[in-house]
Design an enzyme around this catalytic site. Structure first.
Site, mmCIF file in Angstrom:
data_model
loop_
_atom_site.group_PDB
_atom_site.id
_atom_site.type_symbol
_atom_site.label_atom_id
_atom_site.label_comp_id
_atom_site.label_asym_id
_atom_site.label_seq_id
_atom_site.Cartn_x
_atom_site.Cartn_y
_atom_site.Cartn_z
ATOM 1 N N ASP A 117 0.813 -1.207 0.000
ATOM 2 C CA ASP A 117 0.000 0.000 0.000
ATOM 3 C C ASP A 117 0.854 1.266 0.000
ATOM 4 O O ASP A 117 0.440 2.292 0.523
ATOM 5 C CB ASP A 117 -0.913 -0.024 1.248
ATOM 6 C CG ASP A 117 -2.003 1.030 1.173
ATOM 7 O OD1 ASP A 117 -2.378 1.398 0.049
ATOM 8 O OD2 ASP A 117 -2.463 1.496 2.237
ATOM 9 N N CYS A 179 -24.398 -1.880 2.473
ATOM 10 C CA CYS A 179 -23.333 -0.907 2.745
ATOM 11 C C CYS A 179 -23.754 0.486 2.280
ATOM 12 O O CYS A 179 -23.545 1.474 3.001
ATOM 13 C CB CYS A 179 -22.030 -1.338 2.080
ATOM 14 S SG CYS A 179 -22.186 -1.724 0.330
ATOM 15 N N CYS A 183 -24.069 3.681 4.891
ATOM 16 C CA CYS A 183 -22.981 4.671 4.857
ATOM 17 C C CYS A 183 -23.495 6.043 5.296
ATOM 18 O O CYS A 183 -24.402 6.599 4.673
ATOM 19 C CB CYS A 183 -22.409 4.746 3.443
ATOM 20 S SG CYS A 183 -21.153 6.039 3.292
ATOM 21 N N CYS A 199 -16.754 10.395 2.553
ATOM 22 C CA CYS A 199 -16.383 9.185 3.297
ATOM 23 C C CYS A 199 -15.644 9.541 4.578
ATOM 24 O O CYS A 199 -14.637 10.261 4.559
ATOM 25 C CB CYS A 199 -15.521 8.282 2.411
ATOM 26 S SG CYS A 199 -14.885 6.853 3.292
ATOM 27 N N CYS A 227 -19.397 0.304 6.593
ATOM 28 C CA CYS A 227 -19.798 -0.467 5.404
ATOM 29 C C CYS A 227 -19.264 -1.893 5.449
ATOM 30 O O CYS A 227 -19.780 -2.772 4.750
ATOM 31 C CB CYS A 227 -19.376 0.243 4.122
ATOM 32 S SG CYS A 227 -17.625 0.595 3.990
HETATM 33 S S1 SF4 Z 1 -20.128 -5.035 -0.077
HETATM 34 FE FE1 SF4 Z 1 -21.267 -6.339 1.360
HETATM 35 S S2 SF4 Z 1 -22.884 -4.994 2.141
HETATM 36 FE FE2 SF4 Z 1 -22.102 -4.047 0.283
HETATM 37 S S3 SF4 Z 1 -23.443 -4.779 -1.364
HETATM 38 FE FE3 SF4 Z 1 -21.673 -6.169 -1.275
HETATM 39 S S4 SF4 Z 1 -22.332 -7.852 0.048
HETATM 40 FE FE4 SF4 Z 1 -23.760 -6.144 0.415
HETATM 41 S S1 SF4 Z 2 -15.868 3.853 5.360
HETATM 42 FE FE1 SF4 Z 2 -16.613 5.508 3.995
HETATM 43 S S2 SF4 Z 2 -17.829 4.404 2.488
HETATM 44 FE FE2 SF4 Z 2 -17.640 3.008 4.241
HETATM 45 S S3 SF4 Z 2 -19.441 3.444 5.524
HETATM 46 FE FE3 SF4 Z 2 -17.757 4.692 6.281
HETATM 47 S S4 SF4 Z 2 -18.125 6.643 5.263
HETATM 48 FE FE4 SF4 Z 2 -19.235 5.123 4.072
#
Ligand code: SF4
Ligand code: SF4
Length: 309
Positions: A117, A179, A183, A199, A227
Site C-alpha cells: 500500500d 453498505c 454509509c 467518506c 460499510c
Molecule cells: S459489499 Fe457487502 S454490504 Fe455491500 S453490497 Fe456487497 S455484500 Fe452487500
Molecule cells: S468507510 Fe466511507 S464508504 Fe464506508 S461506511 Fe464509512 S463513510 Fe461510508
C-alpha cells in the site's frame, strides 16, 4: 506464503494488459471523487506500468492478510479496526521478507520488491485477477472465508513463472445494498467506487480543514468500519490469527479524555509503530473536538476502509 500468515495468495502476470479497473480510476479522478488525494492523479500513469515499480518485473504475487477482530474486546470504539494494532505497512513487509529472500535464493539472478500500500500498484485488480478476492460494491475486495477486513500486499518478481489458470471470482454483492444504505455520508457510488469527499475514512484521516457539516460522524476519531460491519460477507469470517494486528494495549487504554490531553510528544509516543500516526495531531484534535462533548453513540464504533476507486 501461508507461513507468512497470509490467508490467501496467488500469481498474476505483470504483462496483464486489462484496463477495466483503470477506466474506473479515470472516472473517479475525473469526477473529483479523490478529493485532495492528488497523488492518485499524479501516479495515474504508474498504475498502468508495473515495471515502473520494479524494472523487468514479470510476476506479481498477491497476498491477503486478515485483520478482522475476534470480538468487541479486540476493537477500539474510536479507531478503525485496521489501525488498532501494529502499522500494517511495516508488519507485512516483515512477514513477506523471508518469501522474497527465498525467491531470490532460488533464482539468484532475479530481483524482488515488496509493496504494501505504498506504491502505485493495482493491488485490488491483481488480487481479483489471480482469483483470491472478489470485488465489492463498497470499493473493497473480499477474500472467501476472510471477508473484506484484509490487507493486500504484493511481491513483484523479475522471474517468469507458470501462472495457474484462474477465473476471477465474481462480485458476491448481487442485489445487496446494505453498505450503501448504512454509509453515513452516502459515499458509496454503486459502481465499486467511493466518493472520498463524503467518506468518513478519508475525512477523518486524510482531509485537512473543516469537515462537511451534514454528515453524522458519531464518535469516529480515525476511520470508519460501517460499510464492512454491515456486510454479510464479514459475519462469520475468520478473525485475524496475527498477533500484531490485535488491539494494542496502549490504544486500548486510550479514551477521549486522554486524546484531548495529547501533546505532540504524547501523539508521537502513542502512535509510534501504528498506522494511526497518518493523521497528524491537529487533524485528530479537529475530529475529537466534534465528539468530546457528545454522549456515547449507541451505534458504537469507528470502522475502516481506504477510500478509493
Ligand atoms: S459489499 Fe457487502 S454490504 Fe455491500 S453490497 Fe456487497 S455484500 Fe452487500
Ligand atoms: S468507510 Fe466511507 S464508504 Fe464506508 S461506511 Fe464509512 S463513510 Fe461510508
Amino acid at each position: 506464503m501461508h507461513a507468512a500468515g497470509a490467508c490467501a495468495w496467488g500469481l498474476s502476470s505483470a504483462a496483464d494488459t486489462s484496463t477495466t479497473d483503470l477506466a474506473l480510476l479515470d472516472r473517479w479522478l475525473d469526477s473529483g471523487r479523490h478529493a485532495s488525494m492528488d497523488y492518485m492523479r499524479r501516479n495515474r500513469g504508474l498504475f498502468a506500468t508495473p515495471s515502473a515499480m520494479l524494472e523487468g518485473v514479470k510476476t506479481i504475487i498477491s497476498a491477503a492478510f486478515a485483520y478482522r477482530p475476534a470480538d468487541q474486546s479486540d476493537r477500539h470504539p474510536l479507531f478503525a479496526d485496521y489501525a488498532r494494532g501494529a502499522d500494517y505497512h511495516k508488519a507485512l513487509r516483515r512477514r513477506l521478507k523471508p518469501a522474497a529472500t527465498a525467491l531470490q535464493e532460488m533464482f539468484p539472478q532475479s530481483r524482488t520488491r515488496i509493496c504494501v500500500d505504498s506504491a502505485p500498484v493495482r493491488e485490488k485488480y491483481f488480487a481479483i485477477r489471480c482469483g483470491i478476492a472478489a470485488p465489492l460494491r463498497n470499493g473493497l475486495v473480499a477474500v472467501p472465508g476472510a471477508g473484506s477486513k484484509v490487507f493486500l500486499a504484493e511481491i513483484l518478481w523479475t522471474e517468469e513463472t507458470a501462472i495457474p489458470a484462474t477465473e476471477p471470482i465474481p462480485s458476491p454483492c448481487g442485489a445487496c445494498r446494505r453498505c450503501q444504505q448504512a454509509c453515513p455520508g452516502g459515499a458509496i457510488c454503486g459502481d465499486g467506487s467511493v466518493d472520498a469527499r463524503r467518506c468518513l475514512s478519508y475525512l477523518t484521516i486524510e482531509h485537512d480543514g473543516d469537515l462537511p457539516e451534514d454528515i453524522p460522524y458519531g464518535r469516529r476519531v480515525f476511520g470508519c468500519d460501517i460499510c464492512q460491519d454491515v456486510c454479510p460477507l464479514n459475519s462469520g469470517a475468520c478473525a485475524t490469527p496475527l498477533e500484531e494486528f490485535r488491539l494494542s494495549p496502549a490504544l486500548a487504554a486510550t479514551d477521549i479524555e486522554s486524546l484531548v490531553a495529547l501533546d505532540s510528544q504524547g501523539h508521537a509516543a502513542l502512535f509510534a509503530g501504528s498506522a494511526a500516526k497518518r493523521a497528524p495531531l491537529e487533524r485528530l484534535r479537529r475530529n475529537i473536538s466534534r465528539i468530546a462533548n457528545r454522549p456515547a453513540d449507541p451505534e458504537g464504533d469507528g470502522g475502516p476502509q481506504k477510500c478509493g476507486f
